[in-house]
Design an enzyme around this catalytic site. Structure first.
Site, short mmCIF file in Angstrom:
data_model
loop_
_atom_site.label_atom_id
_atom_site.label_comp_id
_atom_site.label_asym_id
_atom_site.label_seq_id
_atom_site.Cartn_x
_atom_site.Cartn_y
_atom_site.Cartn_z
N ARG A 1 0.83 -1.21 0.00
CA ARG A 1 0.00 0.00 0.00
C ARG A 1 0.87 1.26 0.00
NH1 ARG A 1 -4.72 1.62 4.46
NH2 ARG A 1 -5.21 3.64 3.54
N ASN B 1 -10.83 -4.14 -0.97
CA ASN B 1 -10.70 -3.11 -2.00
C ASN B 1 -9.79 -3.55 -3.13
OD1 ASN B 1 -12.34 -0.96 -1.04
ND2 ASN B 1 -10.81 -0.52 0.55
N HIS C 1 -16.58 3.85 -4.11
CA HIS C 1 -15.63 4.95 -3.94
C HIS C 1 -15.80 6.03 -5.01
CE1 HIS C 1 -12.66 2.64 -1.12
NE2 HIS C 1 -13.91 2.66 -0.68
N TYR D 1 -14.05 10.45 -1.55
CA TYR D 1 -13.19 10.01 -2.64
C TYR D 1 -13.30 10.91 -3.86
CZ TYR D 1 -12.27 5.74 -0.05
OH TYR D 1 -11.87 4.85 0.91
#
Length: 436
Positions: free
Chosen positions: A90, A144, A194, A252
């Site tokens: 990430r 996700n 999102h 988002y």
């Protein structure tokens, strides 16, 4: 009732346990299996999960395994909360795109594509194993990027539904402001995972409840008037933009409508990514979970993200499993499901995030009012990107990665897409079998 949690060693899991513990009457779970390859960490998490359930008087047995087939055997539902590559991957998703002048985010743009590429094959392999031992189990995807992962599962023929906590967070906030129970607030929430907007809100239930803040009509204009400044600050977009279009965008949307401002902020932050913050929080949480006296959800877990995850999961499972007090499809819950005409300008196979009727037969999207061109255009562009992203995740190839990047509304330039494709392949080679 048996539930399995793939990625059960996540620091999120005690949040889930807290929701299960408070729902013993309406969601009678007999066994919860935490499935994770990191057994030591998972045993630590399982300990606090057992204590949380015991404190709340919940009788469920909690077990741990690193085998999907052993853990999921006979399960009624399997929750997917994976993070392939952990916080280290990430961190990459949030840094190398910024170096190319693009937003660095784990579900949006180049970083979101990188996560999809390494995640989809793993989730599909997990789902294949679940099907062998629990062919009728529901797969509830919290992994996700939810829209892309859920479509991958549905395209492969699995009984799957996607879940996000954005809508339930808005619902809870509105209910608090209106002074009504959360289940009496119904949102006109629409878009893709999102990439959503709340276009309206109304209060269901008793006349007395409606009279406390709603009058039975759309309460969103009044909430934007009273609390718009607070909301605008949180989502990073101008209040005037929300009032002019009569919508509350999800946070988002700032990655699209305030892209360059976000990139400038990320460059100023340097290496202080969200991934590094979460990694530090996880270390604290694991230390806390190791304390045998801890039998409640720690306060610092709220800083980890995923607020109301447990409530959203419990609400969804009640309907899917036909549990006592399930709404049998009468109360809409926001979920990620096949479009099937909900947004007519998208293919039926696309996955959208809209209010649905939930029952043991599955999720059925409720009718959605037409989207204005400003919103529909962005949704259509991102939906096209998601289709290309899934193709790249399934079949590999730099050229497919390039096409997906070129299609994304935050990128859209051939030279930039090429540079990002090279960076993505180089950064993700460890997790991309086709790129080695």
């Amino acid at each position: 009732m048996k539930l399995a949690v793939v990625g059960g060693g996540s620091t999120y899991t005690p949040e889930l346990a807290d929701g299960f513990g408070r729902s013993a009457d309406s969601l009678p779970i007999g066994e919860v299996v935490l499935i994770d390859p990191a057994l030591g960490r998972t045993e630590l998490v399982a300990g606090v999960v057992r204590r949380i359930l015991a404190r709340q008087g919940h009788p469920a047995r909690v077990t741990v395994t690193d085998s999907v087939t052993r853990g999921a055997e006979g399960a009624d539902a399997v929750l997917l909360q994976l993070r392939v590559g952990g916080q280290a991957a990430r961190h990459g998703d949030e840094t190398w795109p910024v170096e190319c002048g693009c937003v660095g985010q784990e579900t949006v743009g180049a970083g979101g594509l990188a996560k999809a590429l390494r995640t989809v094959p793993v989730v599909l392999d997990v789902a294949r194993q679940v099907r062998e031992v629990a062919p009728d189990a529901w797969l509830v995807d919290f992994t996700n990027p939810v829209g892309i992962v859920t479509r991958a599962l549905l395209d492969a023929g699995h009984r799957a539904i996607g879940l996000c906590n954005v809508a339930i967070g808005v619902q809870r906030r509105f209910a608090q402001w209106l002074g009504v129970p959360p289940d009496e607030v119904e949102l006109d929430h629409v878009g893709l995972n999102h990439l959503t907007w709340v276009r309206g809100a109304r209060v269901r239930g008793t006349e007395a409840a409606r009279g406390r803040g709603a009058g039975g009509g759309d309460v969103l204009p009044g909430l934007l008037e009273a609390y718009g400044g607070e909301l605008a600050s949180e989502i990073g977009l101008p209040l005037e933009l929300m009032r002019r279009h009569g919508v509350l965008p999800s946070y988002y949307l700032r990655y699209y409508w305030a892209h360059d401002v976000v990139v400038a902020d990320q460059r100023e932050a340097g290496s202080g990514t969200r991934a590094s913050q979460v990694a530090a929080l996880e270390a604290q949480l694991l230390d806390t979970y190791a304390d045998p006296s801890v039998d409640t959800k720690p306060e610092i877990l709220s800083r980890r993200g995923g607020a109301y995850y447990s409530e959203a999961a419990v609400d969804l499972l009640r309907g899917l499993l036909g549990a006592p007090a399930a709404d049998s499809g009468t109360v809409p819950r926001v979920a990620d499901v096949r479009n099937n005409g909900a947004l007519p300008f998208l293919p039926d196979a696309a996955v959208v995030e809209v209010p649905c009727g939930i029952s043991p037969k599955g999720a059925v999207p409720r009718p959605v009012a037409p989207l204005p061109p400003l919103l529909a255009g962005l949704v259509a562009g991102v939906a096209a990107y998601e289709e290309l992203a899934l193709d790249a995740a399934l079949r590999g190839g730099r050229h497919r990665v390039y096409d997906a990047l070129l299609a994304h509304p935050t990128i859209g330039r051939y030279d930039l897409a090429g540079a990002l494709a090279d960076r993505l392949v180089a950064a993700g080679r460890e997790h991309l079998a086709w790129a080695r």
